[in-house]
Design a protein around this motif. Structure first.
Motif, PDB file in Angstrom:
ATOM      1  N   GLU A 166      67.732  24.964 -56.497  1.00 37.52           N
ATOM      2  CA  GLU A 166      67.781  24.191 -55.257  1.00 37.52           C
ATOM      3  C   GLU A 166      68.979  24.620 -54.409  1.00 37.52           C
ATOM      4  OE1 GLU A 166      67.567  19.506 -53.805  1.00 37.52           O
ATOM      5  OE2 GLU A 166      67.728  20.005 -55.937  1.00 37.52           O
ATOM      6  N   THR A 167      68.772  24.695 -53.108  1.00 39.84           N
ATOM      7  CA  THR A 167      69.836  25.075 -52.188  1.00 39.84           C
ATOM      8  C   THR A 167      70.569  23.838 -51.690  1.00 39.84           C
ATOM      9  OG1 THR A 167      68.596  27.012 -51.432  1.00 39.84           O
ATOM     10  CG2 THR A 167      70.385  26.251 -50.018  1.00 39.84           C
ATOM     11  N   VAL A 168      71.876  23.865 -51.779  1.00 42.02           N
ATOM     12  CA  VAL A 168      72.702  22.790 -51.236  1.00 42.02           C
ATOM     13  C   VAL A 168      73.536  23.343 -50.093  1.00 42.02           C
ATOM     14  CG1 VAL A 168      72.803  21.591 -53.460  1.00 42.02           C
ATOM     15  CG2 VAL A 168      74.622  23.172 -52.845  1.00 42.02           C
ATOM     16  N   ARG A 169      73.871  22.470 -49.188  1.00 43.70           N
ATOM     17  CA  ARG A 169      74.672  22.865 -48.024  1.00 43.70           C
ATOM     18  C   ARG A 169      76.088  22.404 -48.240  1.00 43.70           C
ATOM     19  NH1 ARG A 169      76.798  25.258 -44.372  1.00 43.70           N
ATOM     20  NH2 ARG A 169      76.198  25.239 -42.169  1.00 43.70           N
ATOM     21  N   TYR A 170      77.009  23.359 -48.195  1.00 40.90           N
ATOM     22  CA  TYR A 170      78.431  23.042 -48.332  1.00 40.90           C
ATOM     23  C   TYR A 170      79.135  23.424 -47.034  1.00 40.90           C
ATOM     24  CZ  TYR A 170      83.271  23.039 -49.861  1.00 40.90           C
ATOM     25  OH  TYR A 170      84.617  22.784 -49.976  1.00 40.90           O
ATOM     26  N   ALA A 171      79.759  22.456 -46.404  1.00 36.30           N
ATOM     27  CA  ALA A 171      80.471  22.713 -45.152  1.00 36.30           C
ATOM     28  C   ALA A 171      81.759  21.910 -45.141  1.00 36.30           C
ATOM     29  CB  ALA A 171      79.600  22.320 -43.950  1.00 36.30           C
ATOM     30  N   PRO A 219      73.579  34.472 -48.174  1.00 33.29           N
ATOM     31  CA  PRO A 219      73.459  34.345 -46.718  1.00 33.29           C
ATOM     32  C   PRO A 219      72.146  33.664 -46.347  1.00 33.29           C
ATOM     33  CG  PRO A 219      73.009  36.591 -47.398  1.00 33.29           C
ATOM     34  CD  PRO A 219      73.449  35.864 -48.634  1.00 33.29           C
ATOM     35  N   GLU A 220      72.122  33.040 -45.196  1.00 32.17           N
ATOM     36  CA  GLU A 220      70.930  32.362 -44.695  1.00 32.17           C
ATOM     37  C   GLU A 220      70.789  32.684 -43.215  1.00 32.17           C
ATOM     38  OE1 GLU A 220      67.721  29.345 -45.015  1.00 32.17           O
ATOM     39  OE2 GLU A 220      68.623  30.969 -46.159  1.00 32.17           O
ATOM     40  N   TYR A 221      69.546  32.833 -42.762  1.00 35.24           N
ATOM     41  CA  TYR A 221      69.285  33.095 -41.348  1.00 35.24           C
ATOM     42  C   TYR A 221      68.906  31.792 -40.660  1.00 35.24           C
ATOM     43  CZ  TYR A 221      69.461  38.091 -42.202  1.00 35.24           C
ATOM     44  OH  TYR A 221      69.881  39.359 -42.535  1.00 35.24           O
ATOM     45  N   VAL A 222      69.690  31.422 -39.652  1.00 31.91           N
ATOM     46  CA  VAL A 222      69.461  30.190 -38.906  1.00 31.91           C
ATOM     47  C   VAL A 222      69.326  30.551 -37.433  1.00 31.91           C
ATOM     48  CG1 VAL A 222      70.379  27.914 -38.299  1.00 31.91           C
ATOM     49  CG2 VAL A 222      70.806  28.870 -40.584  1.00 31.91           C
ATOM     50  N   GLY A 223      68.142  30.304 -36.888  1.00 31.93           N
ATOM     51  CA  GLY A 223      67.918  30.637 -35.487  1.00 31.93           C
ATOM     52  C   GLY A 223      68.111  32.106 -35.193  1.00 31.93           C
ATOM     53  N   GLY A 224      67.749  32.957 -36.153  1.00 28.73           N
ATOM     54  CA  GLY A 224      67.901  34.397 -35.976  1.00 28.73           C
ATOM     55  C   GLY A 224      69.315  34.903 -36.216  1.00 28.73           C
ATOM     56  N   ARG A 259      72.566  35.367 -38.826  1.00 33.76           N
ATOM     57  CA  ARG A 259      72.910  35.431 -40.248  1.00 33.76           C
ATOM     58  C   ARG A 259      74.181  34.624 -40.512  1.00 33.76           C
ATOM     59  NH1 ARG A 259      72.361  39.506 -44.667  1.00 33.76           N
ATOM     60  NH2 ARG A 259      74.254  39.476 -45.933  1.00 33.76           N
ATOM     61  N   ILE A 260      74.068  33.622 -41.385  1.00 34.67           N
ATOM     62  CA  ILE A 260      75.203  32.794 -41.783  1.00 34.67           C
ATOM     63  C   ILE A 260      75.536  33.145 -43.226  1.00 34.67           C
ATOM     64  CG2 ILE A 260      76.119  30.465 -41.986  1.00 34.67           C
ATOM     65  CD1 ILE A 260      75.316  31.213 -39.158  1.00 34.67           C
ATOM     66  N   GLU A 261      76.759  33.560 -43.471  1.00 36.58           N
ATOM     67  CA  GLU A 261      77.122  34.057 -44.794  1.00 36.58           C
ATOM     68  C   GLU A 261      77.853  33.034 -45.652  1.00 36.58           C
ATOM     69  OE1 GLU A 261      79.225  37.718 -44.384  1.00 36.58           O
ATOM     70  OE2 GLU A 261      77.417  38.841 -43.801  1.00 36.58           O
ATOM     71  N   LYS A 262      78.176  31.876 -45.125  1.00 42.24           N
ATOM     72  CA  LYS A 262      78.896  30.874 -45.908  1.00 42.24           C
ATOM     73  C   LYS A 262      78.191  29.526 -45.805  1.00 42.24           C
ATOM     74  CE  LYS A 262      83.500  32.956 -45.485  1.00 42.24           C
ATOM     75  NZ  LYS A 262      84.909  32.744 -45.080  1.00 42.24           N
ATOM     76  N   GLY A 263      78.310  28.762 -46.892  1.00 41.89           N
ATOM     77  CA  GLY A 263      77.858  27.386 -46.839  1.00 41.89           C
ATOM     78  C   GLY A 263      76.512  27.108 -47.458  1.00 41.89           C
TER      79      GLY A 263
END
Length: 439
Positions: A10-15, A145-150, A152-156
């Motif tokens: 499961e993916t969790v969001r850490y910010a 990494p995750e792609y959000v709105g095109g 690339r987000i590498e953290k969190g």
């Protein structure tokens, strides 16, 4: 009390946020998941690779509630992450490097993370069930990494990898790729424990371990059954408690090859083209790769010799695998087969069967190729429980990349030339069982 369930994968969001809502940007919020019911408990943060929850003094003595590990396997081999953490969740194994760096002043264990691992190692290997009850569980997350709105987000973004017990700890020497300097570190082999039918753990178990009014035994109530069994029986129970996902052993073609455009993809092409006109020399590279693969899985492998070309009858190299230590160790013969084929080509069931036919009781086979294994070839290995390790092009390339990083200053051509130049000297005509009598 509200259940706080977390499932493997499961993916969790850490910010860095004060939000405590259950979901954050559509993902399970790490801060909500790990929130303690006691206002006095500090928030668990993941700003380091090894995040040791603060120890406490409970009514039955001191204990550390947990160690939360964050790894970034996708960054392996970069200047920021020169080591290579290994994740094999389907077979319940993680190999994780500590936080000592080339810039660290002091001996191994002087960093906060490594110090916590060394403390945990003592408890995880204890013969006392009372000490094991107080031992901190390791909860591992793999960053990606995750792609959000095109974009690339590498953290969190963290994928939960499971609840772990330390099986083995080693002191190692690593090389910093930026400076070329060596530095000491620790590496731990972690057993990922099986959880319930839904592959879930209740974080309230960790909250119970943070409660000083509870004894270590009282805090086991919401622990996974596998953890309770380990506390009772210790290391001898780990093989039966290890997480295993049998169906995933049959891999697709894409899963057996490097990601297109990646460093490993270019490396695999370079290996194939280098050995395309000298395929027999590839057997020596395959033997070295087999050594790394089997060592990474907890064995003690030693290369022996290569067989003569043309009359191998299903085996190209011979090795020896020592399982256990000291008087309790047992040597096994390893027969290896190597096939240098185009990376988009497949190994058939008949080709794997030639190796299987040479195996005797208690022997192990390794098949190394620059290509992939057909679906049916894999199914036959799994269904018949043959003791054969399959190393496809993707795994070959990633292993060679580690070899050249550790021993050839990143120069793959130096490794390939050495293999080609020394291949002949490794050929001999001996019976495989003679490997058992070597020193």
């Amino acid at each position: 009390m509200e259940e706080r369930l977390l499932q493997v994968g499961e993916t969790v969001r850490y910010a860095r946020t004060s939000s405590l809502e259950a979901l954050y940007e559509g993902y399970l919020n790490f801060h909500h998941l790990t929130l303690s019911p006691r206002a006095s408990d500090k928030r668990i943060i993941l700003e380091s690779g090894i995040n040791a929850v603060a120890p406490l003094t409970a009514i039955d003595g001191a204990r550390r509630p947990a160690i939360v590990i964050r790894s970034s396997p996708w960054k392996a081999g970069t200047e920021d992450t020169p080591w290579h953490d290994e994740f094999d969740l389907d077979h319940g194994h993680i190999r994780y490097f500590g936080d000592h760096k080339v810039t660290t002043i002091g001996p191994v264990g002087s960093t906060r993370g490594n110090r916590a691992l060394l403390e945990a190692w003592r408890l995880h290997t204890s013969t006392s069930s009372a000490e094991r009850a107080s031992a901190p569980p390791l909860l591992v997350f793999a960053a990606r990494p995750e792609y959000v709105g095109g974009r690339r987000i590498e953290k969190g973004y963290l994928d939960f990898a499971g609840v772990c017990v330390i099986e083995r700890l080693e002191f190692v020497v690593q090389r910093d790729p930026r400076t070329g300097r060596s530095f000491p570190n620790v590496v731990v082999d972690l057993a990922v424990l099986s959880l319930d039918q839904n592959d879930e753990v209740d974080w309230n178990w960790i909250n119970d371990r943070r409660d000083p009014s509870r004894t270590a035994l009282d805090s086991l109530n919401r622990a996974p059954d596998s953890w309770k069994t380990w506390v009772r029986r210790g290391r001898v129970s780990i093989p039966s408690l290890r997480r295993r996902v049998m169906s995933s052993r049959v891999l697709s073609r894409a899963d057996q090859l490097p990601e297109p455009g990646s460093i490993e993809a270019g490396l695999l092409e370079a290996i194939y083209h280098f050995f395309d006109d000298k395929k027999h020399a590839f057997e020596l590279l395959a033997s070295r790769v087999a050594a790394w693969v089997l060592d990474a899985q907890g064995g003690n492998y030693s290369e022996q010799w290569l067989t003569r070309s043309g009359g191998d009858g299903g085996m190209d190299f011979v090795g020896r695998l020592d399982v256990g230590k000291g008087a309790g160790s047992s040597p096994l013969v390893v027969l290896g087969q190597a096939k240098c084929i185009k990376p988009d080509s497949s190994i058939s069931p008949d080709q794997v069967a030639r190796l299987v036919a040479r195996l005797r009781r208690g022997w192990v086979g390794v098949f190394v190729t620059t290509g992939v294994f057909s679906h049916q070839a894999q199914v036959e290995i799994v269904d018949d429980a043959y003791p054969v390790v399959l190393v496809s092009g993707g795994r070959l390339a990633s292993t060679v990349r580690r070899i050249v990083h550790e021993s050839y200053d990143g120069d793959v051509q130096s490794l390939l030339r050495e293999v080609a130049d020394t291949y002949e000297s490794h050929i001999t005509h001996r019976r495989p069982e003679e490997a058992l009598t070597t020193a």
